[in-house]
Design a protein around this motif. Structure first.
Motif, PDB file in Angstrom:
ATOM      1  N   ASP A 235       0.788  -1.225   0.000  1.00  0.00           N
ATOM      2  CA  ASP A 235       0.000   0.000   0.000  1.00  0.00           C
ATOM      3  C   ASP A 235       0.826   1.284   0.000  1.00  0.00           C
ATOM      4  OD1 ASP A 235      -1.990  -1.776   0.225  1.00  0.00           O
ATOM      5  OD2 ASP A 235      -2.526  -1.300   2.282  1.00  0.00           O
ATOM      6  N   ASP A 236       2.142   1.177   0.029  1.00  0.00           N
ATOM      7  CA  ASP A 236       2.875   2.428   0.148  1.00  0.00           C
ATOM      8  C   ASP A 236       3.557   2.857  -1.140  1.00  0.00           C
ATOM      9  OD1 ASP A 236       4.702   0.455   0.151  1.00  0.00           O
ATOM     10  OD2 ASP A 236       5.776   1.086   1.950  1.00  0.00           O
ATOM     11  N   ARG A 237       3.439   2.046  -2.192  1.00  0.00           N
ATOM     12  CA  ARG A 237       3.992   2.448  -3.475  1.00  0.00           C
ATOM     13  C   ARG A 237       3.025   2.027  -4.566  1.00  0.00           C
ATOM     14  NH1 ARG A 237      10.060   0.383  -3.456  1.00  0.00           N
ATOM     15  NH2 ARG A 237       9.701   0.605  -5.664  1.00  0.00           N
ATOM     16  N   GLY A 238       3.299   2.463  -5.771  1.00  0.00           N
ATOM     17  CA  GLY A 238       2.424   2.089  -6.871  1.00  0.00           C
ATOM     18  C   GLY A 238       1.125   2.857  -6.798  1.00  0.00           C
ATOM     19  N   ASP A 239       0.142   2.418  -7.576  1.00  0.00           N
ATOM     20  CA  ASP A 239      -1.143   3.103  -7.610  1.00  0.00           C
ATOM     21  C   ASP A 239      -1.871   2.946  -6.296  1.00  0.00           C
ATOM     22  OD1 ASP A 239      -0.610   3.808 -10.153  1.00  0.00           O
ATOM     23  OD2 ASP A 239      -1.740   2.171 -11.053  1.00  0.00           O
ATOM     24  N   ASP A 240      -2.676   3.942  -6.014  1.00  0.00           N
ATOM     25  CA  ASP A 240      -3.433   3.915  -4.768  1.00  0.00           C
ATOM     26  C   ASP A 240      -4.832   3.355  -5.055  1.00  0.00           C
ATOM     27  OD1 ASP A 240      -4.662   4.339  -2.414  1.00  0.00           O
ATOM     28  OD2 ASP A 240      -4.564   6.538  -2.492  1.00  0.00           O
ATOM     29  N   PRO A 241      -5.167   2.199  -4.480  1.00  0.00           N
ATOM     30  CA  PRO A 241      -6.497   1.628  -4.764  1.00  0.00           C
ATOM     31  C   PRO A 241      -7.632   2.554  -4.336  1.00  0.00           C
ATOM     32  CG  PRO A 241      -5.401   0.458  -2.965  1.00  0.00           C
ATOM     33  CD  PRO A 241      -4.386   1.370  -3.555  1.00  0.00           C
ATOM     34  N   ALA A 242      -7.376   3.393  -3.342  1.00  0.00           N
ATOM     35  CA  ALA A 242      -8.434   4.319  -2.899  1.00  0.00           C
ATOM     36  C   ALA A 242      -8.777   5.331  -3.983  1.00  0.00           C
ATOM     37  CB  ALA A 242      -7.985   5.031  -1.628  1.00  0.00           C
ATOM     38  N   THR A 243      -7.857   5.553  -4.896  1.00  0.00           N
ATOM     39  CA  THR A 243      -8.119   6.445  -6.026  1.00  0.00           C
ATOM     40  C   THR A 243      -8.632   5.650  -7.223  1.00  0.00           C
ATOM     41  OG1 THR A 243      -6.295   7.832  -5.277  1.00  0.00           O
ATOM     42  CG2 THR A 243      -7.096   8.200  -7.530  1.00  0.00           C
ATOM     43  N   PRO A 246     -12.532   3.631  -7.049  1.00  0.00           N
ATOM     44  CA  PRO A 246     -13.715   4.463  -7.291  1.00  0.00           C
ATOM     45  C   PRO A 246     -13.809   4.929  -8.746  1.00  0.00           C
ATOM     46  CG  PRO A 246     -12.676   5.099  -5.230  1.00  0.00           C
ATOM     47  CD  PRO A 246     -11.742   4.134  -5.906  1.00  0.00           C
ATOM     48  N   GLN A 247     -12.659   5.136  -9.401  1.00  0.00           N
ATOM     49  CA  GLN A 247     -12.705   5.524 -10.817  1.00  0.00           C
ATOM     50  C   GLN A 247     -13.265   4.392 -11.666  1.00  0.00           C
ATOM     51  OE1 GLN A 247      -8.640   6.513 -11.673  1.00  0.00           O
ATOM     52  NE2 GLN A 247      -8.780   8.562 -10.768  1.00  0.00           N
ATOM     53  N   VAL A 248     -12.864   3.174 -11.350  1.00  0.00           N
ATOM     54  CA  VAL A 248     -13.275   2.023 -12.174  1.00  0.00           C
ATOM     55  C   VAL A 248     -14.716   1.612 -11.879  1.00  0.00           C
ATOM     56  CG1 VAL A 248     -12.759  -0.391 -12.717  1.00  0.00           C
ATOM     57  CG2 VAL A 248     -10.885   1.213 -12.320  1.00  0.00           C
ATOM     58  N   TYR A 249     -15.115   1.690 -10.608  1.00  0.00           N
ATOM     59  CA  TYR A 249     -16.412   1.124 -10.204  1.00  0.00           C
ATOM     60  C   TYR A 249     -17.449   2.174  -9.801  1.00  0.00           C
ATOM     61  CZ  TYR A 249     -14.196  -3.471 -10.104  1.00  0.00           C
ATOM     62  OH  TYR A 249     -13.565  -4.630 -10.455  1.00  0.00           O
ATOM     63  N   GLY A 250     -17.081   3.451  -9.947  1.00  0.00           N
ATOM     64  CA  GLY A 250     -17.926   4.523  -9.402  1.00  0.00           C
ATOM     65  C   GLY A 250     -19.324   4.592  -9.981  1.00  0.00           C
TER      66      GLY A 250
END
Ligand SMILES: Cc1cc2nc3c(=O)[nH]c(=O)nc-3n(C[C@H](O)[C@H](O)[C@H](O)COP(=O)(O)OP(=O)(O)OC[C@H]3O[C@@H](n4cnc5c(N)ncnc54)[C@H](O)[C@@H]3O)c2cc1C
Length: 364
Positions: A235-243, A246-250
């Motif tokens: 969770d500390d590198r790479g893409d942030d799932p929290a961002t 929601p973009q993919v499933y919003g």
């Protein structure tokens, strides 16, 4: 005899347990500061079941196994489409199979091996060397450890594999999907206790499973363009799932807004590409390797939905990208194994021609 095992996941802990049973000492090196016991449900059977029995951990696994009473499939608007009951689910699983959370497999292994192996957290491998007597691993805590065997069990983005064989883009075959999994702090009201619900729409799948003991897990799987980069770095590198999620499933309803909101309250999110590691020929015999235990099928039909089969539509969102079907599905950078695989595909008969080769070795 002594082994250094990089990674305290299922493969690393299982290797340490088996080695201790034949009299070896093991030092397990884990990058995370504590155990990573997350993960979705696994239908655990076949060779993995047999291996667990031989290793003596089957009773503990069975104690943590759970039964799914019903899997409810939902339409994109959230309405119920159809469901499978307990008997059908059991029939698809067959005998000598159980549903169990990935984290529980890891917990059972950890509890069994913790007294017979040394486990060093918050540490990784930075260099490896060998001579005629031993393998020497330099660790991030400044120590150099010596052993008879080094096992790279540090997952998809194995540092051990990179140190020994070269950069991961030479070996990692991106299968064009991403997966995110995390525990929920409460069960969504529409998921009855002991059941699972799932929804697939436009190359995206969501599933929520109530796995007993008030433990509930969410699973997200969606198509991406091949080569989309993501590292599972705790969770500390790479893409942030929290961002990203929601973009993919919003645009989807059902329990999805509630489940996405609960991501902020979970300890950790497993978020990575779905990839295959193909090691160079000979590596499997020259080096110890890790892989999903034989017979363990993460995201199997009985506990999670199959990957979405609907033809992708639309053009903008990359989760609708059409998977390549004719071009060889390996990234351009993977030069060692690609040509060999290409030849075997071309000479294979019938449907086998489009079947990727089995994972020969998954060093991590
Ligand atoms: C927290 C978590 C949740 C997962 N959830 C799912 C899931 O729901 N569905 C699914 O299909 N697959 C999931 N996976 C992947 C799945 O567990 C593995 O693909 C499979 O079980 C093979 O296990 P493994 O032990 O080889 O690798 P992993 O389970 O990935 O374990 C690798 C271990 O090595 C550690 N590690 C990584 N890099 C280093 C390093 N440089 N130095 C030291 N240690 C390192 C990691 O922290 C991890 O503990 C998950 C993995 C993790 C870590």
């Amino acid at each position: 005899m002594r082994a250094i095992i990089i990674g305290a996941g299922i493969a690393g802990l299982a290797a340490a347990l088996r080695l201790s049973q034949i009299g070896w000492d093991s030092l397990i090196i884990e990058r995370a500061p504590t155990r990573r016991s997350g993960g979705y449900a696994v239908t655990f059977g076949g060779l993995g079941y047999d291996a667990a029995e031989r290793m003596g951990i089957l009773p503990d696994l069975l104690q943590r196994a759970f039964v799914t009473e019903e899997i409810v499939y939902h339409k994109p608007n959230g309405q119920r489409r159809f469901s499978l009951g307990r008997e059908i689910i059991a029939a698809t699983m067959g005998p000598r199979t159980m549903n169990i959370l990935r984290g529980d497999i890891e917990t059972v292994l950890y509890d069994t091996v913790r007294d017979s192996a040394e486990i060093r957290f918050a540490t990784t491998i930075t260099a490896v060397d060998q001579d005629t007597r031993a393998v020497h691993a330099t660790l991030s805590d400044g120590t150099v450890e010596h052993a008879d065997l080094l096992i790279g069990a540090d997952g998809l983005h194995s540092a051990t594999r990179a140190l020994v064989f070269g950069p991961e883009e030479d070996y990692l075959l991106d299968l064009g999907h991403r997966v995110a999994v995390y525990m929920l702090d409460r069960r969504p009201a529409s998921i009855a206790p002991g059941t699972a619900g799932t929804l697939s729409a436009g190359g995206r799948t969501v599933a929520v499973i109530s796995a007993g003991d008030d433990r509930n897990v969410a699973f997200f799987g969606y198509r991406t363009e091949r080569g989309a980069r993501h590292d599972d770095r705790g969770d500390d590198r790479g893409d942030d799932p929290a961002t990203v999620l929601p973009q993919v499933y919003g645009d989807l309803g059902w329990v999805i807004p509630e489940v996405l909101a609960s991501m902020a309250r979970t300890d950790s999110v497993y978020f990575d590409t779905i990839s295959q590691v193909v090691a160079p020929p000979g590596a499997a015999t020259a080096w110890s390797c890790s892989a999903t235990p034989p017979g363990a099928s993460p995201c199997s039909p009985a506990t999670a939905p199959p990957w979405p089969s609907a033809a992708p539509t639309g053009s903008a969102p990359n989760w609708n990208a059409t998977p390549a079907t004719s071009a060889p599905p390996w990234p351009p950078g993977r030069r060692h194994y690609g040509p060999r695989w290409r030849r075997s595909r071309n000479s294979a008969a019938g449907s086998k021609a489009s079947t990727p080769p089995p994972t020969r070795c998954c060093c991590g």
